[in-house]
Write a protein that holds these residues in place. Structure first.
Motif, PDB file in Angstrom:
ATOM      1  N   ASP A 158     -33.797  23.557 -24.610  1.00  0.00           N
ATOM      2  CA  ASP A 158     -34.539  22.160 -24.413  1.00  0.00           C
ATOM      3  C   ASP A 158     -33.073  21.078 -25.141  1.00  0.00           C
ATOM      4  OD1 ASP A 158     -34.797  19.087 -24.351  1.00  0.00           O
ATOM      5  OD2 ASP A 158     -36.168  20.276 -22.894  1.00  0.00           O
ATOM      6  N   LYS A 159     -32.154  19.908 -24.347  1.00  0.00           N
ATOM      7  CA  LYS A 159     -31.577  19.289 -24.648  1.00  0.00           C
ATOM      8  C   LYS A 159     -32.232  18.580 -26.476  1.00  0.00           C
ATOM      9  CE  LYS A 159     -32.519  15.290 -23.329  1.00  0.00           C
ATOM     10  NZ  LYS A 159     -31.921  13.504 -23.014  1.00  0.00           N
ATOM     11  N   VAL A 182     -34.542  28.886 -19.518  1.00  0.00           N
ATOM     12  CA  VAL A 182     -34.331  27.833 -20.378  1.00  0.00           C
ATOM     13  C   VAL A 182     -36.173  27.276 -21.213  1.00  0.00           C
ATOM     14  CG1 VAL A 182     -35.477  26.772 -18.620  1.00  0.00           C
ATOM     15  CG2 VAL A 182     -34.777  25.360 -20.665  1.00  0.00           C
ATOM     16  N   VAL A 183     -36.502  28.162 -22.843  1.00  0.00           N
ATOM     17  CA  VAL A 183     -37.177  27.154 -23.161  1.00  0.00           C
ATOM     18  C   VAL A 183     -37.455  25.660 -23.784  1.00  0.00           C
ATOM     19  CG1 VAL A 183     -37.701  29.311 -24.250  1.00  0.00           C
ATOM     20  CG2 VAL A 183     -36.138  28.533 -25.485  1.00  0.00           C
ATOM     21  N   SER A 184     -38.584  25.003 -23.609  1.00  0.00           N
ATOM     22  CA  SER A 184     -39.043  23.948 -23.852  1.00  0.00           C
ATOM     23  C   SER A 184     -40.708  23.546 -24.418  1.00  0.00           C
ATOM     24  CB  SER A 184     -38.143  22.998 -22.372  1.00  0.00           C
ATOM     25  OG  SER A 184     -38.659  21.514 -22.446  1.00  0.00           O
ATOM     26  N   GLY A 234     -39.371  29.592 -20.540  1.00  0.00           N
ATOM     27  CA  GLY A 234     -40.861  29.164 -21.621  1.00  0.00           C
ATOM     28  C   GLY A 234     -40.723  28.646 -21.881  1.00  0.00           C
ATOM     29  N   LEU A 235     -42.578  28.514 -22.947  1.00  0.00           N
ATOM     30  CA  LEU A 235     -43.174  27.479 -23.790  1.00  0.00           C
ATOM     31  C   LEU A 235     -42.908  27.577 -24.096  1.00  0.00           C
ATOM     32  CD1 LEU A 235     -45.299  25.307 -23.693  1.00  0.00           C
ATOM     33  CD2 LEU A 235     -46.794  26.644 -23.389  1.00  0.00           C
ATOM     34  N   ILE A 236     -42.382  26.633 -25.496  1.00  0.00           N
ATOM     35  CA  ILE A 236     -42.313  26.046 -27.068  1.00  0.00           C
ATOM     36  C   ILE A 236     -43.673  25.847 -26.924  1.00  0.00           C
ATOM     37  CG2 ILE A 236     -41.167  25.217 -29.127  1.00  0.00           C
ATOM     38  CD1 ILE A 236     -38.944  25.237 -27.135  1.00  0.00           C
TER      39      ILE A 236
END
Length: 479
Positions: A229-230, A31-33, A88-90
């Protein structure tokens, strides 16, 4: 008493074979956020991506109510439970444009400026400063403050600083509209004393999910599934992530909350566009409640498959999505979802289950998942044959038979796990084993291929076991 060692007559040498290449994982969700940086133990841009193996581990870094915790909850709520979850970091930072001096400044040269000036274009606005007097500056920092005062009079919020080695002028805005040019029209030697401010960095918008995925991929490429991410649901960013996954062996589990998907105008939605683009690596799920991370739940069930087991492959049809709200929709709305290959966790006569498990292009997820595993299994088995031999795989029919044997290992395991089964190919040929391997004898190989030590003569056919999703039964009854 001395003696001659045995090795003078019998000498044994033992070489340790290389460790075999392991199979790729087909059960890790990423999940990237932007909120990856907000955890108890924040993920930095240097780290970029982190792996967890339990909900407890995720919760220790991301508390209840955070988006990453919600996605992990949907993932780990599945039964049986998956293992690996990655975050994972955006980079959500909008950056400002900067102009940096290109030489090491001299305080004496700065103090020699008594009526200096220059011209710059900042954020598209021509900025001209004049009458800059640095004769009283006792430090580089003091000189920067005097220049900044003049800049602010023309372009409020602009800064001029000394970073320890160079002068830096920074735009007051951030993002793609934050721009700056080289200092020109030097008056009194001011621009030269500051280094002409020739090293330019223009403003940048925050990363898109696709850009962040590329960065994550460079650090750790072991993830197979992707969830966003939503905040990116039903946006261009989701479509771009789907295109990103299409170019790789990755699967994007897209979640949509767009009610237009339920109407006959649904081809205008991003899910409809994914269908039109025939994206075979994207699986979309309609969820009536925003932020439910239905895609993460679907991935959690899919990623429990053990392809090295016996009768372990599954179809996602009829499976549960624990913690995900069910969609109470009408038959016509369900038909509209089917028209764009959008799946849904729905109510059928009081029974809740997932349907249909189609990718955006209309193919089945379990087929795509299985073929990715089969490709990797055959590649890995053949690679290990080459890599672990202490001599060579000879370019003879005997050597080719070794490669065929390794190819068959994966096909036989595909039969064992339920991916492959005896049946008819699309051209009507019945394969009793479920597969057939063909090869070209070495004697028929071109001299060019043999000279290049490349053999291209192996091919195979296989029949998928498939799955029954719907049944029609007809009958008659007589008294």
């Amino acid at each position: 008493m001395s003696s001659v060692p045995i090795s003078e007559y019998i000498n044994v040498g033992i070489a340790l074979a290389p460790t075999p290449q392991g199979l790729a994982g087909f059960g890790k969700l990423l999940v990237v956020s932007k909120t990856a940086k907000d955890g108890t133990d924040p993920i930095t841009l240097d780290e970029r991506i982190r792996q967890y193996s339990s909900m407890a581990a995720v919760a220790a870094d991301y508390a209840d109510g955070t988006e990453i915790n919600k996605a992990a909850t949907a993932y780990y709520a599945q039964v049986p439970r998956p293992v690996y979850f990655m975050v994972g970091l955006i980079d959500g930072t909008n950056t400002a444009a900067k102009a940096t001096g290109s030489n090491t400044p001299s305080l004496a040269a700065l103090q020699a400026v008594t009526a200096g000036g220059f011209t710059m274009t900042i954020d598209g606005v021509l900025t001209v400063i004049t009458a800059v007097d640095l004769s009283g500056a006792t430090s580089f920092a003091a000189a920067a403050t005097l220049v900044q005062t003049k800049l602010n009079a023309q372009k409020p919020g602009t800064t001029c600083t000394y970073n320890g080695t160079h002068f830096v002028i920074t735009s007051p805005t951030t993002g793609v509209t934050s721009t700056i040019t080289v200092a020109s029209s030097d008056v009194g030697g001011l621009a030269a004393a500051l280094g002409m401010l020739a090293a330019l960095i223009q403003g940048q918008a925050s990363e898109t999910p696709a850009q962040a995925l590329t960065e994550c991929e460079q650090v750790d490429n072991s993830f197979y599934g992707i969830v966003l991410d939503k905040e990116f649901d039903d946006t261009q960013a989701a479509y771009d992530a789907a295109v990103w996954a299409q170019a790789r062996t990755k699967k994007f589990f897209n979640t949509t909350n767009d009610p237009v998907c339920l109407t006959n105008a649904n081809s205008l939605t991003f899910v409809g566009k994914m269908k039109d683009a025939a994206l075979s690596n994207t699986l979309s799920t309609y969820a009536p409640v925003a932020g439910s991370y239905a895609g993460a739940s679907v991935a959690g069930r899919a990623f429990t498959v053990n392809f090295e087991g016996t009768n372990t492959t599954i179809t996602l049809m009829y499976k549960k999505l624990p913690s995900v709200p069910v969609a109470h929709i009408k038959p016509g709305q369900n038909k509209n979802l089917n028209n764009i290959n959008c799946n849904v966790f729905l109510d059928v006569a009081g029974n809740y289950f997932f349907a249909e498990s189609k990718m955006a292009d209309g193919s089945w997820f379990d087929t795509r998942h299985g073929l990715d595993w089969l490709q990797n299994r055959i590649e890995t088995d053949v690679f290990n044959l080459m890599y672990r031999t202490n001599t060579k795989v000879e370019y003879t029919d005997t050597g080719v038979s070794k490669v065929i044997q390794r190819t068959e290992y994966g096909l036989r395991q595909g039969v064992t796990n339920g991916l492959i089964a005896p049946g008819y190919t699309s051209d009507g040929e019945y394969l009793e084993l479920g597969y057939r391997i063909d090869y070209i004898p070495v004697g028929d190989v071109s001299s060019a291929d043999k000279g290049n030590r490349e053999y291209k003569g192996i091919s195979f056919k296989a029949v998928g076991a498939g799955a029954i999703h719907k049944v029609t039964i007809t009958g008659s009854f007589s008294e």
